[in-house]
Design a protein around this motif. Structure first.
Motif, PDB file in Angstrom:
ATOM      1  N   SER A 140       0.886  -1.162   0.000  1.00 17.40           N
ATOM      2  CA  SER A 140       0.000   0.000   0.000  1.00 17.40           C
ATOM      3  C   SER A 140       0.924   1.212   0.000  1.00 17.40           C
ATOM      4  N   ASN A 141       1.444   1.542  -1.180  1.00 20.31           N
ATOM      5  CA  ASN A 141       2.566   2.487  -1.300  1.00 20.31           C
ATOM      6  C   ASN A 141       2.064   3.908  -1.514  1.00 20.31           C
ATOM      7  N   ASN A 142       1.711   4.561  -0.425  1.00 21.22           N
ATOM      8  CA  ASN A 142       1.240   5.942  -0.550  1.00 21.22           C
ATOM      9  C   ASN A 142       2.019   6.897   0.342  1.00 21.22           C
ATOM     10  N   PHE A 143       3.240   6.497   0.727  1.00 25.64           N
ATOM     11  CA  PHE A 143       4.118   7.349   1.521  1.00 25.64           C
ATOM     12  C   PHE A 143       5.408   7.605   0.759  1.00 25.64           C
ATOM     13  N   GLN A 144       6.069   8.689   1.106  1.00 21.58           N
ATOM     14  CA  GLN A 144       7.428   8.925   0.640  1.00 21.58           C
ATOM     15  C   GLN A 144       8.386   8.610   1.776  1.00 21.58           C
ATOM     16  N   MET A 145       9.511   8.014   1.415  1.00 22.97           N
ATOM     17  CA  MET A 145      10.447   7.545   2.431  1.00 22.97           C
ATOM     18  C   MET A 145      11.789   8.237   2.272  1.00 22.97           C
ATOM     19  N   VAL A 146      12.394   8.592   3.394  1.00 24.82           N
ATOM     20  CA  VAL A 146      13.712   9.196   3.416  1.00 24.82           C
ATOM     21  C   VAL A 146      14.498   8.553   4.542  1.00 24.82           C
ATOM     22  N   ALA A 147      15.788   8.358   4.329  1.00 22.99           N
ATOM     23  CA  ALA A 147      16.627   7.703   5.339  1.00 22.99           C
ATOM     24  C   ALA A 147      17.974   8.404   5.394  1.00 22.99           C
ATOM     25  N   ARG A 148      18.683   8.208   6.491  1.00 21.32           N
ATOM     26  CA  ARG A 148      20.028   8.765   6.646  1.00 21.32           C
ATOM     27  C   ARG A 148      21.010   7.613   6.774  1.00 21.32           C
ATOM     28  N   LEU A 149      22.063   7.662   5.928  1.00 23.00           N
ATOM     29  CA  LEU A 149      23.089   6.631   5.974  1.00 23.00           C
ATOM     30  C   LEU A 149      23.955   6.794   7.217  1.00 23.00           C
ATOM     31  N   LEU A 150      24.406   5.664   7.726  1.00 17.95           N
ATOM     32  CA  LEU A 150      25.401   5.700   8.790  1.00 17.95           C
ATOM     33  C   LEU A 150      26.730   6.191   8.225  1.00 17.95           C
ATOM     34  N   PRO A 151      27.575   6.817   9.031  1.00 15.10           N
ATOM     35  CA  PRO A 151      28.897   7.239   8.541  1.00 15.10           C
ATOM     36  C   PRO A 151      29.666   6.049   7.962  1.00 15.10           C
ATOM     37  N   GLY A 152      30.217   6.225   6.771  1.00 11.59           N
ATOM     38  CA  GLY A 152      30.977   5.163   6.126  1.00 11.59           C
ATOM     39  C   GLY A 152      30.161   4.271   5.218  1.00 11.59           C
ATOM     40  N   GLU A 153      28.837   4.317   5.292  1.00 12.48           N
ATOM     41  CA  GLU A 153      27.993   3.500   4.437  1.00 12.48           C
ATOM     42  C   GLU A 153      27.775   4.199   3.095  1.00 12.48           C
ATOM     43  N   THR A 154      27.356   3.424   2.089  1.00 11.95           N
ATOM     44  CA  THR A 154      27.160   3.953   0.749  1.00 11.95           C
ATOM     45  C   THR A 154      25.745   3.650   0.265  1.00 11.95           C
ATOM     46  N   VAL A 155      25.326   4.391  -0.756  1.00 12.59           N
ATOM     47  CA  VAL A 155      24.018   4.157  -1.360  1.00 12.59           C
ATOM     48  C   VAL A 155      23.950   2.759  -1.961  1.00 12.59           C
ATOM     49  N   GLU A 156      25.048   2.312  -2.568  1.00 13.14           N
ATOM     50  CA  GLU A 156      25.071   0.981  -3.189  1.00 13.14           C
ATOM     51  C   GLU A 156      24.863  -0.116  -2.148  1.00 13.14           C
ATOM     52  N   ARG A 157      25.480   0.018  -0.989  1.00 14.18           N
ATOM     53  CA  ARG A 157      25.310  -0.980   0.057  1.00 14.18           C
ATOM     54  C   ARG A 157      23.870  -0.953   0.587  1.00 14.18           C
ATOM     55  N   ALA A 158      23.302   0.211   0.758  1.00 11.19           N
ATOM     56  CA  ALA A 158      21.915   0.306   1.208  1.00 11.19           C
ATOM     57  C   ALA A 158      20.978  -0.330   0.185  1.00 11.19           C
ATOM     58  N   LYS A 159      21.228  -0.091  -1.108  1.00  9.00           N
ATOM     59  CA  LYS A 159      20.394  -0.689  -2.158  1.00  9.00           C
ATOM     60  C   LYS A 159      20.481  -2.205  -2.115  1.00  9.00           C
ATOM     61  N   ALA A 160      21.663  -2.756  -1.935  1.00  9.12           N
ATOM     62  CA  ALA A 160      21.818  -4.214  -1.873  1.00  9.12           C
ATOM     63  C   ALA A 160      21.068  -4.782  -0.675  1.00  9.12           C
ATOM     64  N   GLN A 161      21.135  -4.123   0.461  1.00 11.58           N
ATOM     65  CA  GLN A 161      20.430  -4.607   1.651  1.00 11.58           C
ATOM     66  C   GLN A 161      18.916  -4.529   1.466  1.00 11.58           C
ATOM     67  N   ILE A 162      18.424  -3.475   0.822  1.00 17.50           N
ATOM     68  CA  ILE A 162      16.987  -3.362   0.580  1.00 17.50           C
ATOM     69  C   ILE A 162      16.514  -4.441  -0.388  1.00 17.50           C
ATOM     70  N   ASP A 163      17.305  -4.715  -1.436  1.00 16.21           N
ATOM     71  CA  ASP A 163      16.926  -5.775  -2.372  1.00 16.21           C
ATOM     72  C   ASP A 163      16.843  -7.123  -1.654  1.00 16.21           C
ATOM     73  N   ALA A 164      17.799  -7.391  -0.779  1.00 13.69           N
ATOM     74  CA  ALA A 164      17.767  -8.648  -0.022  1.00 13.69           C
ATOM     75  C   ALA A 164      16.549  -8.701   0.899  1.00 13.69           C
ATOM     76  N   LEU A 165      16.228  -7.584   1.529  1.00 14.82           N
ATOM     77  CA  LEU A 165      15.057  -7.546   2.407  1.00 14.82           C
ATOM     78  C   LEU A 165      13.777  -7.735   1.601  1.00 14.82           C
ATOM     79  N   ASN A 166      13.695  -7.110   0.424  1.00 13.95           N
ATOM     80  CA  ASN A 166      12.506  -7.286  -0.414  1.00 13.95           C
ATOM     81  C   ASN A 166      12.302  -8.749  -0.793  1.00 13.95           C
ATOM     82  N   ASN A 167      13.377  -9.423  -1.159  1.00 14.52           N
ATOM     83  CA  ASN A 167      13.268 -10.835  -1.521  1.00 14.52           C
ATOM     84  C   ASN A 167      12.777 -11.671  -0.353  1.00 14.52           C
TER      85      ASN A 167
END
Length: 502
Positions: A140-167
């Motif tokens: 039920s996708n009717n929100f916008q989401m924003v997050a803050r990376l931890l120091p040292g983390e990257t967008v690519e690593r966050a994307k990989a973790q989200i893809d794994a969580l989605n699966n």
């Protein structure tokens, strides 16, 4: 959606914190003296993700996302001053929103704003029931989401973790053939830096405008250089004569530089004035619609930069005649120009080159402007699929306290439309969940009733809009086949749809 928020908040190691927000409209005030205002429904984590502290009071707490405990409000600084005259004792007071009392718990700092939401007057906590937090209500996708990376983390690593969580969530989602459905519907999660996300729709336009400004400035610089060179050629004999009569080179150089710096400063002041007028024009044309457009202005930094550029240009162009006098002996100046009164061949060649460059740059600008005009004309000529002439629109937001069910909202709509249709000059009136080209889109996967998908079969997830009777007649939308909606297509009748032809 809400499920994604809770799962990603607890399951993505690359994120320091996650927040969701949703634009909303609310009726504020007592009955008979209400106004419609814009607001944001947010998770309590939004302010911490944005690194914003309330100027007064506190942030929302996590338990204020529970249904029944959510009647709290944080005011923007402007709304606090407008409605409460900036009173320091505003905390704990009540603000009636959608017919219910909400306790004021905080005031945001001055200057707070979300991109493209400059009209927001207050924040409300988003209530989530236990049912909305379960995997069964995923997508039920009717929100916008924003997050803050931890120091040292990257967008690519966050994307990989989200893809794994989605699966992993797909495996738990109690929907048959869920993986294929989501894949065929084009489901994916895009992770972008917030700044890139804000400007992705206007980036090409901004780069085009910057290119145009660059060429205009370049043409101006070439023109000024040519004028200053011509002026220096005219004054070469005069300055050489003064030096021959005993004037000090340093004093002559200071005079020339002073004159040119004064011209540069006057030009900078005039340019700043033109900038003020241009900014006023841009505001009238809708500058605030751009990301953070309302914050664009002429501040001390811009004025200092303009002054610095003006001074630098005055010094640079003032050095042209001084360098000529230093590099050449006086006798050569008199031999070249004293008898004939003409400039040297090298000076003529340089000035001709500058004129040629100026004309070439102007042609580039003209070609670019012509192409943009042709593109604009083609865009205007595109048939939008309806007749916008004479169409007026208005937003309506009903308070849940008075219109809690579909039947009460339907009765309000029927009464509103019946009153609108008898107004002299009104040919037709209707309702819709989203206006054409508003960007407020909604989509769902559709299947024929009782149909079982086959392995590898693609599914459709079209955009959908809820409309009232006379909607097509009101907008002048042509019907290719079949019929439009009638009053008989009510809640007790079979569901009816009209599909668009692409």
């Amino acid at each position: 959606g809400s499920v994604d928020f809770f799962f990603r908040r607890d399951g993505i190691e690359a994120f320091e914190d996650v927040a969701v927000f949703q634009g909303s409209g609310n009726t504020v005030g007592e009955p008979g003296a209400t106004e419609q205002v814009s607001s944001l429904r947010v998770s309590p984590s939004l302010l911490s993700v944005l690194r914003v502290q309330p100027a007064l009071g506190r942030n929302f707490t996590d338990d204020e996302m529970d249904v029944g405990n959510h009647q709290k409000v944080i005011l923007t600084h402007g709304y606090w001053e407008e409605q409460f005259a900036g009173s320091a004792d505003v905390l704990g007071r009540s603000l009636r929103i959608d017919g219910e009392p909400f306790e004021i718990v905080g005031v945001l700092p001055e200057g707070f704003g979300m991109a493209n939401r400059d009209d927001v007057r207050f924040l409300l906590p988003t209530p989530f029931s236990e049912e909305q937090r379960q995997i069964d209500n995923w997508h039920s996708n009717n929100f916008q989401m924003v997050a803050r990376l931890l120091p040292g983390e990257t967008v690519e690593r966050a994307k990989a973790q989200i893809d794994a969580l989605n699966n992993a969530m797909i495996e738990e989602w109690p929907v048959p053939n869920a993986g294929q459905i989501l894949s065929d519907a084009g489901f994916t999660t895009v992770v972008r830096p917030y700044q890139d996300d804000l400007v992705r729709n206007v980036r090409p336009m901004l780069f085009t405008l910057w290119a145009g400004v660059f060429f205009v400035l370049l043409i101006g610089c070439v023109n000024i250089a040519n004028l200053m060179l011509a002026r220096s050629q005219v004054r070469r004999t005069e300055l050489a004569m003064r030096l021959a009569l005993g004037a000090q080179r340093g004093r002559v150089a200071r005079q020339v530089l002073t004159e040119n710096v004064l011209i540069g400063v006057l030009g900078g002041v005039l340019g700043a004035g033109v900038g003020v007028l241009g900014l006023a024009l841009l505001n009238a044309l809708g500058l605030s619609d751009l990301p953070r457009g309302s914050q664009v202005g002429l501040d001390a930094g811009v004025l200092l930069f303009t002054l610095g550029v003006a001074l630098g240009a005055g010094v640079l162009f003032g050095l042209i005649p001084v360098v000529h006098l230093v590099r050449n002996d006086l006798s050569s100046v008199f031999r070249t120009e004293g008898r004939t009164g003409t400039a040297s061949r090298r000076a003529v060649t340089l000035r001709s080159g500058l004129v040629t460059a100026q004309v070439a740059l102007a042609f580039v600008m003209l070609i670019g402007a012509g192409l943009m005009f042709v593109s604009f004309r083609s865009a205007v000529a595109v048939d939008p699929g309806f007749r916008p002439e004479g169409v007026f629109t208005a937003m309506v937001s009903l308070p849940e306290s008075r219109y809690a069910d579909a039947e009460s909202r339907r009765q309000f709509t029927d009464e509103l439309l019946s009153q609108l249709r008898v107004i002299p000059g009104v040919e037709a009136a209707s309702m819709t969940s989203q206006l054409p080209f508003s960007g407020n889109n909604s989509s769902s996967v559709i299947l024929p009733e009782g149909y079982v998908t086959q392995p590898g079969e693609s599914l459709l997830s079209p955009f959908q809009t809820w409309v009232g009777d006379d909607y097509f007649e009101t907008l002048g939308i042509e019907l290719v086949e079949g019929r439009t909606f009638h009053l008989s297509d009510g809640p007790d009748a079979a569901n009816a749809i009209v599909s668009a032809v692409k």
